[in-house]
Design an enzyme around this catalytic site. Structure first.
Site, PDB file in Angstrom:
ATOM      1  NE  ARG A   1      52.264  66.428  41.561  1.00 45.79           N
ATOM      2  CZ  ARG A   1      51.819  65.974  42.719  1.00 45.79           C
ATOM      3  NH1 ARG A   1      51.361  64.740  42.805  1.00 45.79           N
ATOM      4  NH2 ARG A   1      51.827  66.722  43.792  1.00 45.79           N
TER       5      ARG A   1
ATOM      6  CD1 TRP B   1      47.203  73.947  37.025  1.00 47.30           C
ATOM      7  CD2 TRP B   1      47.433  75.067  38.940  1.00 47.30           C
ATOM      8  NE1 TRP B   1      46.005  74.534  37.313  1.00 47.30           N
ATOM      9  CE2 TRP B   1      46.106  75.228  38.476  1.00 47.30           C
ATOM     10  CE3 TRP B   1      47.797  75.700  40.133  1.00 47.30           C
ATOM     11  CZ2 TRP B   1      45.146  75.978  39.160  1.00 47.30           C
ATOM     12  CZ3 TRP B   1      46.845  76.446  40.809  1.00 47.30           C
ATOM     13  CH2 TRP B   1      45.542  76.569  40.326  1.00 47.30           C
TER      14      TRP B   1
ATOM     15  CG  ASN C   1      54.066  70.892  44.264  1.00 50.99           C
ATOM     16  OD1 ASN C   1      53.203  71.751  44.070  1.00 50.99           O
ATOM     17  ND2 ASN C   1      53.783  69.669  44.649  1.00 50.99           N
ATOM     18  N   GLY C   2      54.281  74.191  45.317  1.00 54.08           N
ATOM     19  CA  GLY C   2      53.692  74.802  46.513  1.00 54.08           C
ATOM     20  C   GLY C   2      53.631  76.312  46.368  1.00 54.08           C
TER      21      GLY C   2
ATOM     22  CD  GLU D   1      31.552  64.235  40.038  1.00 53.80           C
ATOM     23  OE1 GLU D   1      31.671  65.258  40.743  1.00 53.80           O
ATOM     24  OE2 GLU D   1      32.483  63.755  39.377  1.00 53.80           O
TER      25      GLU D   1
ATOM     26  CE  LYS E   1      33.799  64.568  36.672  1.00 45.75           C
ATOM     27  NZ  LYS E   1      34.759  64.374  37.621  1.00 45.75           N
TER      28      LYS E   1
ATOM     29  CG  HIS F   1      12.640  79.121  44.578  1.00 42.21           C
ATOM     30  ND1 HIS F   1      11.587  79.742  45.200  1.00 42.21           N
ATOM     31  CD2 HIS F   1      12.383  77.784  44.664  1.00 42.21           C
ATOM     32  CE1 HIS F   1      10.743  78.837  45.671  1.00 42.21           C
ATOM     33  NE2 HIS F   1      11.212  77.628  45.344  1.00 42.21           N
TER      34      HIS F   1
HETATM   35  C1  F6R Z   1      36.985  66.886  39.409  1.00 48.41           C
HETATM   36  C2  F6R Z   1      38.027  66.541  40.354  1.00 48.41           C
HETATM   37  C3  F6R Z   1      38.218  67.416  41.513  1.00 48.41           C
HETATM   38  C4  F6R Z   1      38.681  66.605  42.741  1.00 48.41           C
HETATM   39  C5  F6R Z   1      39.075  67.559  43.875  1.00 48.41           C
HETATM   40  C6  F6R Z   1      39.480  66.804  45.116  1.00 48.41           C
HETATM   41  O1  F6R Z   1      36.889  65.949  38.388  1.00 48.41           O
HETATM   42  O2  F6R Z   1      38.747  65.591  40.171  1.00 48.41           O
HETATM   43  O3  F6R Z   1      37.100  68.184  41.804  1.00 48.41           O
HETATM   44  O4  F6R Z   1      37.645  65.760  43.130  1.00 48.41           O
HETATM   45  O5  F6R Z   1      40.126  68.377  43.440  1.00 48.41           O
HETATM   46  O6  F6R Z   1      40.589  65.995  44.847  1.00 48.41           O
HETATM   47  P1  F6R Z   1      40.999  64.843  45.836  1.00 48.41           P
HETATM   48  O7  F6R Z   1      39.901  63.824  45.801  1.00 48.41           O
HETATM   49  O8  F6R Z   1      42.290  64.335  45.312  1.00 48.41           O
HETATM   50  O9  F6R Z   1      41.124  65.454  47.200  1.00 48.41           O
END
Ligand code: F6R
Length: 603
Positions: free
Chosen positions: A28, A75, A99-100, A474, A478, A497
């Site tokens: 997290r 974070w 958190n927040g 995607e 990744k 373009h």
């Molecule tokens: C990339 C990744 C993020 C999540 C995004 C949404 O590998 O994991 O882009 O897809 O933060 O997260 P969720 O699906 O938990 O809402």
């Protein structure tokens, strides 16, 4: 986004207990961490920059028996990652982890500064801490004090708090950031999610907005803001502690890639002919909006393609952080599909709430059982992919695509657009998907060799058309998120373009061409990049004539041909492995890429 755990009890050492739990929350956030411990009647704070292992090292040798502790992995939002900004914060008689984001912290800070309060950090959290302390000077009832502070805070929060005059009690509350209360014979917990407590217990209570937990070693009480005791259901976690371990894999990402054959096969057998789907009557809706963030949004792009091309249903796909502030028409005849692995993403949750306010029907595609989006959506379809720990999603994403495929198939049945032949082909794919994915994973040489050719490059492009374009989006995400290699995905016809000006000698271009009707068009686009010096990696399927591949590709990868209801999953699995190998060759921290965190619970 930020992980919280608190423990109070007599049987376990609180310091060791929260550190063990914190490690399961590290996904997290991991730029700094800290702990506040009741050691022989004193609340002592220990903090470290960087990963939790740094905190652990700094605590080594400190074996003071402790009964109560709160801990945090951060974070950073407000203030750079360093020890001063790390949580816990202590102001007067209050110590807390958060958190927040407290959005009105500047206003509150100014009020406190005028009253002579001083601050050490740049964080909104220290302001929240000081503000609770400020209220506590006059409001000595702790629940009422917290309720008053929370009525003033704007934004999102989950707090675990220790008051100096009650050092073996943890108070906890939340709004728009998750928090649970764990129950065990050895003591009780507050935590961001169940992963933090599973080594100790699987029993927990979900705390809701406006609720306040008072947690002691042998008792837990949940109050509303007026101090009325609330009856809460005790839940049992569906995921087990072993699912949170690497189980012999080098990385969680690799483990989760390897879980896909099983996860996807189960989704198809669970949902292909699921009678519950009949409650979703697609003919009722004038429009379908798919809303999500990041990879989940990319899964939505695959869904849009399938809905439009196979069920003839128009669909829009929106990024949740845009959708939530847009003025587009959401009506009572709109189906809003929110896709979220964690079920806690702040923007996706806000989009869901907006859609509900406008009277739309909301459908959540969610992995985390019992998460906020799962609970608040009118209809929830679980992916049941098991916990995903690697920050970069793999099985989370492909399982979302699999669910969307089954939804589209259901819509086609309702529209009478599903021929028996196609249904048989789809069923055949669904029966084979597990072995197809296992073979892709097993053929390591193919993706390792491709990775070796590109890992030293700085820029890379993905191109594809139709469903392949969605898959490229995607694949590109990744690669860049775990290898820090700059990469962009383009609709193959769009590159010329403007962006084609960036192609020079040796620039890798990964082209995906799986669709029969668009194949030749994509080949022309690859040739355009080859003519400008591109190093071309061509990903296609076994039905095309491989004798011509050498004309336009430096490496060609031939994957099994399936219907488009599976093809995105097949290609994505390969691209995940390619990204993984590139990141490995570049010595990156694959499971915890820099600057990122899983479960983005702030805007
Ligand atoms: C990339 C990744 C993020 C999540 C995004 C949404 O590998 O994991 O882009 O897809 O933060 O997260 P969720 O699906 O938990 O809402």
């Amino acid at each position: 986004m930020c992980g919280i755990i608190g423990y109070t009890g007599k049987k376990l050492n609180a310091k060791n207990t929260v550190i063990a739990g914190l490690k399961n929350l590290e996904y997290r956030g991991y730029d700094s961490s800290g702990i506040a411990v009741n050691e022989d009647g004193n609340i002592n704070l220990y903090k470290a920059h960087g990963k939790i292992s740094n905190l652990e090292n700094s605590l080594n040798g400190r074996d003071v028996l402790s009964s109560t502790a709160i801990a945090h992995t951060r974070w950073a939002t407000h203030g750079e990652p360093n020890e001063t900004n790390a949580h816990p914060h202590k102001c007067g008689s209050i110590t807390l982890v958060h958190n927040g984001i407290i959005e009105n912290y500047v206003e509150l800070k100014n009020e406190l500064l005028k009253n002579g309060v001083t601050f050490k950090s740049e964080t909104d959290t220290e302001v929240a801490c000081a503000y609770i302390n400020y209220i506590y000077i006059t409001e000595k009832n702790k629940i009422k004090c917290l309720a008053k502070a929370c009525s003033i805070f704007r934004g999102s929060y989950a707090f675990a708090i220790i008051f100096d005059d009650e050092k073996d009690t943890i108070y906890a509350t939340r709004k728009d950031s998750p928090l649970i209360v764990g129950l065990s014979d050895e003591g009780n917990f507050a935590a961001s999610d169940v992963s933090a407590i599973l080594d100790f217990t699987n029993k927990y209570i979900l705390l809701e907005h406006g609720e306040f937990a008072k947690i002691t070693k042998d008792d837990v009480k949940i109050f509303d803001g007026s101090e009325n005791i609330l009856e809460k259901e005790v839940k049992t976690a569906t995921w087990s502690a072993t699912e949170y371990k690497k189980n012999g894999y080098d990385h969680f990402m690799l483990k989760e890639i390897n879980e896909q054959p099983d996860v996807i096969e189960k989704i198809f057998s669970r949902y292909l002919e699921n009678p519950n789907y009949n409650e979703i009557d697609f003919s009722k809706f004038d429009a379908i909006h798919i809303v999500a963030c990041g990879s989940a949004m990319h899964a939505g792009m695959v869904g849009k393609y399938l809905f439009q091309n196979y069920a003839n249903i128009p669909v829009t796909v929106d990024i949740a952080s845009e959708y939530r502030y847009s003025t587009q028409s959401i009506t009572t005849s709109t189906l809003v599909i929110i896709i979220s692995q964690s079920g806690e993403t702040a923007d996706s949750l806000a989009a869901l709430r907006l859609a509900k306010d406008k009277g739309a029907t909301t459908l959540g595609i969610v992995n985390a059982v019992g998460s906020t989006i799962a609970r608040e959506a009118d209809i929830c379809i679980y992916t049941y992919a098991g916990p995903e720990i690697a920050v970069a999603t793999t099985k989370g994403y492909t399982s979302q695509v699999a669910i969307l495929s089954t939804l589209v198939i259901n819509a086609m049945k309702q529209n009478s657009m599903l021929s028996n032949d196609l249904l048989n082909e789809i069923k055949n794919d669904f029966n084979n998907i597990s072995s197809i994915l296992k073979d892709i994973i097993k053929n390591k040489d193919i993706y390792v060799n491709a990775a070796k050719k590109i890992y030293e490059k700085n820029d890379l492009f993905f191109i594809g058309r139709g469903i392949d374009y969605a898959v490229c989006m995607e694949g590109s995400l990744k690669l860049k998120e775990i290898s820090y290699m700059h990469s962009e995905a383009y609709a193959a016809g769009e590159l010329k373009h403007g962006t084609i000006s960036l192609i020079e000698n040796g620039t890798p271009v990964i082209a995906v061409a799986t669709n029969d009707d668009l194949y030749e068009k994509t080949i022309s686009n690859i040739k355009e990049t080859k003519a400008r010096g591109a190093y071309s990696i061509f990903i296609t399927t076994s039905n095309f004539d491989s004798s011509s591949f050498e004309d336009f590709s430096d490496i060609s990868v031939i994957l099994p041909k399936t219907t488009e209801f599976c093809q995105a999953i097949v290609v994505s699995c390969f691209l995940q492995l390619l990204a993984y190998e590139v990141a490995k060759l570049r010595n990156c921290d694959i499971d915890k890429p820099k600057n990122l965190a899983k479960s983005v619970t702030v805007e």
